[in-house]
Motif scaffolding. Structure first.
Motif, PDB file in Angstrom:
ATOM      1  N   LYS A  53      12.561 -22.028 -33.543  1.00  0.00           N
ATOM      2  CA  LYS A  53      13.254 -22.924 -32.610  1.00  0.00           C
ATOM      3  C   LYS A  53      14.759 -22.682 -32.609  1.00  0.00           C
ATOM      4  CE  LYS A  53       9.802 -26.562 -32.627  1.00  0.00           C
ATOM      5  NZ  LYS A  53       9.437 -27.911 -33.094  1.00  0.00           N
ATOM      6  N   LEU A  54      15.276 -22.134 -33.709  1.00  0.00           N
ATOM      7  CA  LEU A  54      16.704 -21.826 -33.789  1.00  0.00           C
ATOM      8  C   LEU A  54      17.048 -20.482 -33.156  1.00  0.00           C
ATOM      9  CD1 LEU A  54      17.487 -23.072 -37.380  1.00  0.00           C
ATOM     10  CD2 LEU A  54      18.254 -24.082 -35.231  1.00  0.00           C
ATOM     11  N   PRO A  63      26.188 -26.655 -32.053  1.00  0.00           N
ATOM     12  CA  PRO A  63      26.791 -27.985 -31.894  1.00  0.00           C
ATOM     13  C   PRO A  63      26.569 -28.913 -33.095  1.00  0.00           C
ATOM     14  CG  PRO A  63      24.891 -27.738 -30.439  1.00  0.00           C
ATOM     15  CD  PRO A  63      25.125 -26.414 -31.077  1.00  0.00           C
ATOM     16  N   GLU A  64      25.452 -28.738 -33.806  1.00  0.00           N
ATOM     17  CA  GLU A  64      25.176 -29.587 -34.959  1.00  0.00           C
ATOM     18  C   GLU A  64      25.186 -28.758 -36.232  1.00  0.00           C
ATOM     19  OE1 GLU A  64      22.370 -32.786 -34.651  1.00  0.00           O
ATOM     20  OE2 GLU A  64      21.844 -32.109 -32.638  1.00  0.00           O
ATOM     21  N   ILE A 104      16.137 -28.323 -45.223  1.00  0.00           N
ATOM     22  CA  ILE A 104      17.133 -27.800 -44.303  1.00  0.00           C
ATOM     23  C   ILE A 104      16.966 -28.555 -42.998  1.00  0.00           C
ATOM     24  CG2 ILE A 104      17.962 -25.748 -43.090  1.00  0.00           C
ATOM     25  CD1 ILE A 104      16.574 -24.125 -45.373  1.00  0.00           C
ATOM     26  N   LYS A 105      18.062 -29.157 -42.527  1.00  0.00           N
ATOM     27  CA  LYS A 105      17.979 -29.970 -41.317  1.00  0.00           C
ATOM     28  C   LYS A 105      19.098 -29.578 -40.360  1.00  0.00           C
ATOM     29  CE  LYS A 105      17.314 -34.613 -39.693  1.00  0.00           C
ATOM     30  NZ  LYS A 105      17.108 -35.989 -39.954  1.00  0.00           N
ATOM     31  N   ILE A 106      18.683 -29.342 -39.102  1.00  0.00           N
ATOM     32  CA  ILE A 106      19.630 -29.051 -38.034  1.00  0.00           C
ATOM     33  C   ILE A 106      19.242 -29.948 -36.877  1.00  0.00           C
ATOM     34  CG2 ILE A 106      20.607 -27.298 -36.518  1.00  0.00           C
ATOM     35  CD1 ILE A 106      19.468 -25.225 -38.573  1.00  0.00           C
ATOM     36  N   GLY A 107      20.000 -30.983 -36.664  1.00  0.00           N
ATOM     37  CA  GLY A 107      19.635 -31.958 -35.640  1.00  0.00           C
ATOM     38  C   GLY A 107      18.275 -32.548 -35.960  1.00  0.00           C
ATOM     39  N   GLU A 108      17.342 -32.432 -35.030  1.00  0.00           N
ATOM     40  CA  GLU A 108      15.987 -32.957 -35.225  1.00  0.00           C
ATOM     41  C   GLU A 108      15.068 -31.964 -35.936  1.00  0.00           C
ATOM     42  OE1 GLU A 108      15.112 -36.162 -34.500  1.00  0.00           O
ATOM     43  OE2 GLU A 108      17.241 -36.354 -34.046  1.00  0.00           O
ATOM     44  N   LEU A 109      15.502 -30.721 -36.080  1.00  0.00           N
ATOM     45  CA  LEU A 109      14.684 -29.699 -36.735  1.00  0.00           C
ATOM     46  C   LEU A 109      14.801 -29.816 -38.246  1.00  0.00           C
ATOM     47  CD1 LEU A 109      15.674 -26.601 -34.576  1.00  0.00           C
ATOM     48  CD2 LEU A 109      13.675 -28.076 -34.302  1.00  0.00           C
TER      49      LEU A 109
END
Length: 139
Positions: free
Chosen positions: A22-23, A107-108, A125-130
């Motif tokens: 998704k990234l 952005p996040e 590991i968290k990036i926004g909602e992921l």
């Protein structure tokens, strides 16, 4: 922090490969990274103000990253896509540390939480909602 000292091998993960895809990491590369079972090495500095960290892929004989970190100091870093940014690590408790990676293209920020849970080191590991989870056992 001394509880982190030593070598840790990846034994399980949840949502990690999906998060990478998704990234924007190509699917084949994401699956390869997910199957690589990295080894992380930690060593607290003598003054307890930072730590040495190395992540390697023993089967590939590849060192992914190797850094000396100082808690609370922004330092240059590179993400899974090879993009440069900065990371700041803080010691949350004797058994928990958190790093925040930022770069101008995302952005996040990426939040990396490493916590000793029983006999495991779990890395969220968290990036926004992921979100992805990788757990490691001491070698």
């Amino acid at each position: 922090m001394a509880s982190f000292n030593g070598k840790w091998i990846n034994t399980e993960q949840t949502g990690f490969v999906e998060m990478l895809i998704k990234l924007g990491v190509p699917e084949q590369r994401a699956k390869f990274i997910g199957a690589s079972r990295p080894v992380m090495t930690f060593k607290l500095t003598d003054d307890k103000k930072g730590f040495y960290f190395k992540q390697e892929l023993p089967k590939m004989e590849e060192i992914v990253s190797e850094n000396d970190w100082v808690f609370g100091v922004s330092q240059e870093d590179v993400d899974e896509n090879g993009k440069k940014g900065t990371t700041v690590w803080k010691l949350v408790s004797e058994n928990e540390m958190e790093g925040v990676f930022s770069n101008e293209d995302v952005p996040e920020p990426t939040v990396i939480n490493r916590k000793i849970e029983g006999d495991k080191l779990c890395q969220r590991i968290k990036i926004g909602e992921l979100e992805g989870l990788r757990c490691f056992q001491r070698q």
